[in-house]
Write a protein that holds these residues in place. Structure first.
Motif, mmCIF file in Angstrom:
data_model
loop_
_atom_site.group_PDB
_atom_site.id
_atom_site.type_symbol
_atom_site.label_atom_id
_atom_site.label_comp_id
_atom_site.label_asym_id
_atom_site.label_seq_id
_atom_site.Cartn_x
_atom_site.Cartn_y
_atom_site.Cartn_z
ATOM 1 N N THR A 1 0.890 -1.250 -0.091
ATOM 2 C CA THR A 1 -0.088 0.182 -0.066
ATOM 3 C C THR A 1 0.836 0.984 0.082
ATOM 4 O O THR A 1 0.624 2.061 -1.017
ATOM 5 C CB THR A 1 -1.126 0.083 1.315
ATOM 6 N N ASN A 2 1.930 1.147 0.911
ATOM 7 C CA ASN A 2 2.698 2.552 0.764
ATOM 8 C C ASN A 2 3.357 2.679 -0.448
ATOM 9 O O ASN A 2 3.737 3.833 -0.797
ATOM 10 C CB ASN A 2 3.613 2.079 2.068
ATOM 11 N N ALA A 3 3.885 1.549 -1.124
ATOM 12 C CA ALA A 3 4.746 1.621 -2.341
ATOM 13 C C ALA A 3 3.602 2.405 -3.506
ATOM 14 O O ALA A 3 4.037 3.207 -4.104
ATOM 15 C CB ALA A 3 5.117 0.358 -2.987
ATOM 16 N N LEU A 4 2.380 1.848 -3.410
ATOM 17 C CA LEU A 4 1.318 2.498 -4.400
ATOM 18 C C LEU A 4 0.874 3.926 -3.995
ATOM 19 O O LEU A 4 1.105 4.645 -5.048
ATOM 20 C CB LEU A 4 -0.159 1.510 -4.173
ATOM 21 N N LEU A 5 0.970 4.152 -2.713
ATOM 22 C CA LEU A 5 0.847 5.574 -2.396
ATOM 23 C C LEU A 5 2.003 6.511 -2.752
ATOM 24 O O LEU A 5 1.706 7.694 -3.221
ATOM 25 C CB LEU A 5 0.475 5.911 -0.986
ATOM 26 N N GLN A 6 3.042 5.951 -2.500
ATOM 27 C CA GLN A 6 4.296 6.892 -3.195
ATOM 28 C C GLN A 6 4.301 7.035 -4.602
ATOM 29 O O GLN A 6 4.749 8.121 -5.220
ATOM 30 C CB GLN A 6 5.583 5.945 -2.687
ATOM 31 N N GLU A 7 3.726 5.919 -5.280
ATOM 32 C CA GLU A 7 3.757 6.141 -6.787
ATOM 33 C C GLU A 7 2.785 7.240 -7.196
ATOM 34 O O GLU A 7 2.856 8.168 -7.941
ATOM 35 C CB GLU A 7 3.350 4.753 -7.379
ATOM 36 N N GLN A 8 1.396 7.065 -6.422
ATOM 37 C CA GLN A 8 0.522 8.035 -6.655
ATOM 38 C C GLN A 8 1.008 9.404 -6.446
ATOM 39 O O GLN A 8 0.999 10.792 -7.128
ATOM 40 C CB GLN A 8 -0.744 7.917 -5.794
ATOM 41 N N VAL A 9 1.723 9.726 -5.296
ATOM 42 C CA VAL A 9 2.457 11.052 -4.605
ATOM 43 C C VAL A 9 3.433 11.492 -5.798
ATOM 44 O O VAL A 9 3.368 12.682 -6.187
ATOM 45 C CB VAL A 9 2.897 10.961 -3.699
ATOM 46 N N GLN A 10 4.136 10.836 -6.360
ATOM 47 C CA GLN A 10 5.247 10.984 -7.410
ATOM 48 C C GLN A 10 4.432 11.414 -8.899
ATOM 49 O O GLN A 10 4.894 12.452 -9.283
ATOM 50 C CB GLN A 10 5.813 9.938 -7.713
ATOM 51 N N ALA A 11 3.279 10.654 -9.325
ATOM 52 C CA ALA A 11 2.535 11.083 -10.282
ATOM 53 C C ALA A 11 1.870 12.382 -9.913
ATOM 54 O O ALA A 11 1.889 13.292 -10.979
ATOM 55 C CB ALA A 11 1.538 9.783 -10.760
ATOM 56 N N LEU A 12 1.157 12.575 -8.975
ATOM 57 C CA LEU A 12 0.589 13.747 -8.882
ATOM 58 C C LEU A 12 1.531 15.042 -8.735
ATOM 59 O O LEU A 12 1.510 16.202 -9.058
ATOM 60 C CB LEU A 12 -0.141 13.671 -7.475
ATOM 61 N N SER A 13 2.892 14.817 -8.156
ATOM 62 C CA SER A 13 3.987 15.755 -8.138
ATOM 63 C C SER A 13 4.253 16.313 -9.335
ATOM 64 O O SER A 13 4.459 17.392 -9.743
ATOM 65 C CB SER A 13 5.201 15.269 -7.393
ATOM 66 N N GLN A 14 4.488 15.210 -10.475
ATOM 67 C CA GLN A 14 4.847 15.589 -11.689
ATOM 68 C C GLN A 14 3.724 16.386 -12.565
ATOM 69 O O GLN A 14 3.976 17.236 -12.994
ATOM 70 C CB GLN A 14 5.169 14.131 -12.561
ATOM 71 N N GLU A 15 2.553 15.839 -12.300
ATOM 72 C CA GLU A 15 1.361 16.461 -12.795
ATOM 73 C C GLU A 15 1.343 17.954 -12.276
ATOM 74 O O GLU A 15 1.020 18.950 -13.078
ATOM 75 C CB GLU A 15 -0.038 15.821 -12.522
ATOM 76 N N ARG A 16 1.433 18.421 -11.019
ATOM 77 C CA ARG A 16 1.393 19.524 -10.385
ATOM 78 C C ARG A 16 2.560 20.405 -11.033
ATOM 79 O O ARG A 16 2.126 21.540 -11.386
ATOM 80 C CB ARG A 16 1.666 19.578 -8.814
ATOM 81 N N ASP A 17 3.612 19.790 -11.284
ATOM 82 C CA ASP A 17 4.904 20.687 -11.781
ATOM 83 C C ASP A 17 4.480 20.810 -13.248
ATOM 84 O O ASP A 17 4.654 21.941 -13.698
ATOM 85 C CB ASP A 17 6.173 19.683 -11.596
#
Length: 71
Positions: free
Chosen positions: A24-40
């Motif tokens: 679950t933590n790995a999936l959440l980290q992937e989501q955070v990374q994807a959202l950070s890239q989208e935000r940037d």
């Protein structure tokens, strides 16, 4: 006092739960990374749009105060 089998069962359940939480933590980290890239990306697009608007505003003619009241 719990028996050895009870302790073994509990440890096995804890190990399974630990693995689930790691996934679950790995999936959440992937989501955070994807959202950070989208935000940037969105931030970059916003800055580009602002720059284009600023450039357009600079091209607009400047009216003098006396010119505004004249017909």
């Amino acid at each position: 006092m719990p028996s050895l089998n009870d302790l073994i069962d509990r440890v096995e359940r804890l190990l399974l739960r630990h693995e689930e939480l790691k996934r679950t933590n790995a999936l959440l980290q992937e989501q955070v990374q994807a959202l950070s890239q989208e935000r940037d990306s969105q931030r970059s697009r916003l800055n580009a749009a602002r720059a284009r608007i600023d450039a357009l505003l600079e091209r607009l003619p400047v009216e003098s105060e006396s010119g505004k009241n004249s017909p």
